[in-house]
Motif scaffolding. Structure first.
Motif, mmCIF file in Angstrom:
data_model
loop_
_atom_site.group_PDB
_atom_site.id
_atom_site.type_symbol
_atom_site.label_atom_id
_atom_site.label_comp_id
_atom_site.label_asym_id
_atom_site.label_seq_id
_atom_site.Cartn_x
_atom_site.Cartn_y
_atom_site.Cartn_z
ATOM 1 N N THR A 1 0.857 -1.179 0.000
ATOM 2 C CA THR A 1 0.000 0.000 0.000
ATOM 3 C C THR A 1 0.896 1.233 0.000
ATOM 4 N N SER A 2 0.724 2.092 -0.989
ATOM 5 C CA SER A 2 1.572 3.280 -1.090
ATOM 6 C C SER A 2 1.179 4.318 -0.038
ATOM 7 N N GLU B 1 0.566 7.341 -0.692
ATOM 8 C CA GLU B 1 -0.548 8.099 -1.276
ATOM 9 C C GLU B 1 -1.891 7.420 -1.005
ATOM 10 N N GLU B 2 -1.933 6.100 -1.138
ATOM 11 C CA GLU B 2 -3.175 5.373 -0.843
ATOM 12 C C GLU B 2 -3.551 5.501 0.629
ATOM 13 N N THR C 1 -4.829 9.074 1.203
ATOM 14 C CA THR C 1 -6.173 9.202 0.634
ATOM 15 C C THR C 1 -7.192 8.537 1.548
ATOM 16 N N ALA C 2 -6.839 7.379 2.082
ATOM 17 C CA ALA C 2 -7.720 6.701 3.045
ATOM 18 C C ALA C 2 -7.888 7.552 4.303
ATOM 19 N N ALA D 1 -7.314 1.597 4.999
ATOM 20 C CA ALA D 1 -6.189 1.411 4.069
ATOM 21 C C ALA D 1 -5.715 -0.031 3.970
#
Length: 194
Positions: free
Chosen positions: A8-9, A11-12, A15-16, A38
């Motif tokens: 999981t980046s 950024e992800e 965003t989560a 996430a």
């Protein structure tokens, strides 16, 4: 031995985190809430960001650094500079779909303004946004979409209308935030249209 690749980046994760904060507020979420959103453990989040405060600071930085990309994407989608401007401004608030979500995100934005790191990111966000607005207004004048005007004044007025529209939509609750933002910014631009 090299470390395992991250599934999981950052950024992800950020965003989560923004989704969780918009749902429950910046003062009430837990690392467990973000981890669940996430697909990571709270310990994994601490390993990446150091603490809940570190994650919030990373989110503030992420939001500020994302502004140019929103404007670039809008330019790709629209030949008209004014259409690109309206699209970009609406996309910055894309995760907001209820007045409660807006209140939670605005509280996050304002919660740490007295802390240097958070203020620096908020200031960079505002300055970058103003510069991007100014660039699109310059392009609109050059393309004949807008009459000659003072682009510095108009840029600040557009940014102020956008920021004010966030708050007034939450009060009036008329239509979608996207429509409300576009309407308020278009009202500012109307007298300058060529």
């Amino acid at each position: 031995m090299s470390p395992r690749p991250r599934s999981t980046s950052d950024e992800e994760i950020l965003t989560a985190a923004a989704r969780v904060i918009s749902r429950v507020g910046s003062g009430r979420f837990t690392l467990g809430d973000i981890g669940e959103e996430a697909g990571l453990s709270p310990a994994g989040l601490v390993q990446r960001f150091g603490s809940k405060g570190g994650l919030l600071l990373a989110l503030a930085e992420h939001r500020a650094s994302g502004v140019p990309g929103r404007f670039a994407a809008a330019r790709e989608l629209h030949a008209s500079s004014l259409d690109a401007l309206l699209h970009a401004l609406a996309s910055i608030a894309h995760e907001v779909d209820t007045p409660e979500a807006l209140a939670n995100l605005l509280a996050f934005e304002q919660m740490h303004l007295d802390e240097d790191g958070f203020h620096a990111h908020a200031l960079r966000h505002a300055r970058t946004m103003l510069a991007e607005i100014r660039a699109l207004l310059d392009e609109a004048v050059e393309a004949g979409e807008l009459a000659e005007c003072d682009p510095d004044d108009l840029s600040r007025t557009v940014q102020t209308a956008y920021t004010g529209a966030l708050s007034t939509w939450a009060v009036y609750r008329s239509g979608t935030l996207d429509d409300w933002l576009r309407g308020e910014v278009e009202a500012v631009l109307e007298p300058y249209r060529a």
